[in-house]
Design a protein around this motif. Structure first.
Motif, short mmCIF file in Angstrom:
data_model
loop_
_atom_site.label_atom_id
_atom_site.label_comp_id
_atom_site.label_asym_id
_atom_site.label_seq_id
_atom_site.Cartn_x
_atom_site.Cartn_y
_atom_site.Cartn_z
N CYS A 1 -0.15 -6.32 -15.26
CA CYS A 1 0.71 -5.82 -14.18
C CYS A 1 -0.13 -5.06 -13.16
N GLN A 2 0.41 -4.96 -11.96
CA GLN A 2 -0.18 -4.11 -10.93
C GLN A 2 0.89 -3.83 -9.89
N GLY A 3 0.56 -3.04 -8.93
CA GLY A 3 1.50 -2.75 -7.85
C GLY A 3 2.25 -1.46 -8.07
N ILE A 4 3.48 -1.46 -7.60
CA ILE A 4 4.33 -0.27 -7.63
C ILE A 4 5.28 -0.32 -8.82
N TRP A 5 5.39 0.79 -9.53
CA TRP A 5 6.29 0.89 -10.68
C TRP A 5 7.73 0.95 -10.19
N ASN A 6 8.58 0.10 -10.76
CA ASN A 6 10.00 0.08 -10.45
C ASN A 6 10.75 0.60 -11.67
N GLN A 7 11.22 1.83 -11.58
CA GLN A 7 11.90 2.48 -12.69
C GLN A 7 13.14 1.70 -13.13
N ASP A 8 13.91 1.17 -12.16
CA ASP A 8 15.13 0.43 -12.49
C ASP A 8 14.85 -0.85 -13.27
N LYS A 9 13.77 -1.54 -12.91
CA LYS A 9 13.41 -2.80 -13.59
C LYS A 9 12.47 -2.57 -14.76
N ASP A 10 11.98 -1.33 -14.91
CA ASP A 10 11.03 -1.00 -15.97
C ASP A 10 9.82 -1.93 -15.93
N SER A 11 9.31 -2.14 -14.71
CA SER A 11 8.22 -3.10 -14.52
C SER A 11 7.46 -2.77 -13.23
N TYR A 12 6.23 -3.30 -13.14
CA TYR A 12 5.46 -3.21 -11.91
C TYR A 12 5.85 -4.35 -10.98
N SER A 13 5.53 -4.20 -9.70
CA SER A 13 5.99 -5.14 -8.68
C SER A 13 5.24 -6.46 -8.65
N SER B 1 -3.36 -11.83 -6.88
CA SER B 1 -2.09 -11.16 -7.16
C SER B 1 -0.95 -12.15 -6.98
N PHE B 2 0.04 -12.07 -7.87
CA PHE B 2 1.22 -12.91 -7.80
C PHE B 2 2.46 -12.05 -7.68
N GLN B 3 3.35 -12.45 -6.79
CA GLN B 3 4.67 -11.85 -6.71
C GLN B 3 5.55 -12.52 -7.77
N PRO B 4 6.63 -11.85 -8.20
CA PRO B 4 7.48 -12.44 -9.23
C PRO B 4 8.00 -13.84 -8.89
N GLU B 5 8.23 -14.13 -7.61
CA GLU B 5 8.78 -15.43 -7.22
C GLU B 5 7.70 -16.49 -6.95
N ASP B 6 6.43 -16.14 -7.03
CA ASP B 6 5.34 -17.08 -6.78
C ASP B 6 5.25 -18.15 -7.87
N ASP B 7 4.78 -19.33 -7.47
CA ASP B 7 4.48 -20.40 -8.42
C ASP B 7 3.13 -20.07 -9.07
N ALA B 8 3.15 -19.78 -10.36
CA ALA B 8 1.93 -19.39 -11.06
C ALA B 8 1.41 -20.51 -11.97
N THR B 9 1.72 -21.75 -11.64
CA THR B 9 1.29 -22.89 -12.44
C THR B 9 -0.21 -22.91 -12.66
N THR B 10 -0.98 -22.51 -11.65
CA THR B 10 -2.44 -22.55 -11.74
C THR B 10 -2.99 -21.64 -12.83
N VAL B 11 -2.20 -20.67 -13.25
CA VAL B 11 -2.65 -19.77 -14.31
C VAL B 11 -2.73 -20.50 -15.64
N PHE B 12 -1.86 -21.46 -15.84
CA PHE B 12 -1.71 -22.09 -17.15
C PHE B 12 -2.27 -23.51 -17.23
N GLN B 13 -2.64 -24.09 -16.11
CA GLN B 13 -3.10 -25.48 -16.13
C GLN B 13 -4.46 -25.61 -15.47
N SER B 14 -5.25 -26.50 -16.03
CA SER B 14 -6.50 -26.93 -15.39
C SER B 14 -6.77 -28.34 -15.90
#
Length: 106
Positions: free
Chosen positions: A82-94, A57-70
């Motif tokens: 997506c996963q986590g909690i739905w945020n109605q204001d951001k129209d996105s999962y956490s 799981s990645f938080q929005p502020e996490d460095d996700a470089t490993t997802v795209f590089q090998s």
């Protein structure tokens, strides 16, 4: 990035949740476990097999470089949803779920 089966990290993202009473394409992605097989058929009807090696799981502020590089000269497949909690204001999962898989050479 590469297509599934090519050297490097192929990345496919898809929706989580329900719309119009139908599950999204990656609604059950979280049920995969280490060792599960994933099959991807390419435009030439060739099936590429990948084995799940990790779910993370990645938080929005996490460095996700490993997802795209090998750089291990291997074909990887990384699936994102997506996963986590739905945020109605951001129209996105956490958070985001990434399934990391590597090619099963046939």
């Amino acid at each position: 990035g590469p297509r599934p089966g090519g050297i490097g990290s192929a990345v496919i993202d898809g929706h989580f949740g329900w719309k119009d009473n139908k599950p999204a394409v990656f609604d059950k992605l979280h049920t995969l476990v280490k060792g599960d097989a994933i099959y991807v058929e390419d435009e030439n009807k060739v099936t590429h097999t990948f084995i799940v090696i990790e779910l993370r799981s990645f938080q929005p502020e996490d460095d996700a470089t490993t997802v795209f590089q090998s750089n291990d000269n291997t074909a990887h497949l990384n699936l994102i949803t997506c996963q986590g909690i739905w945020n109605q204001d951001k129209d996105s999962y956490s958070t985001r779920l990434v399934v990391f898989a590597e090619s099963l050479m046939e």
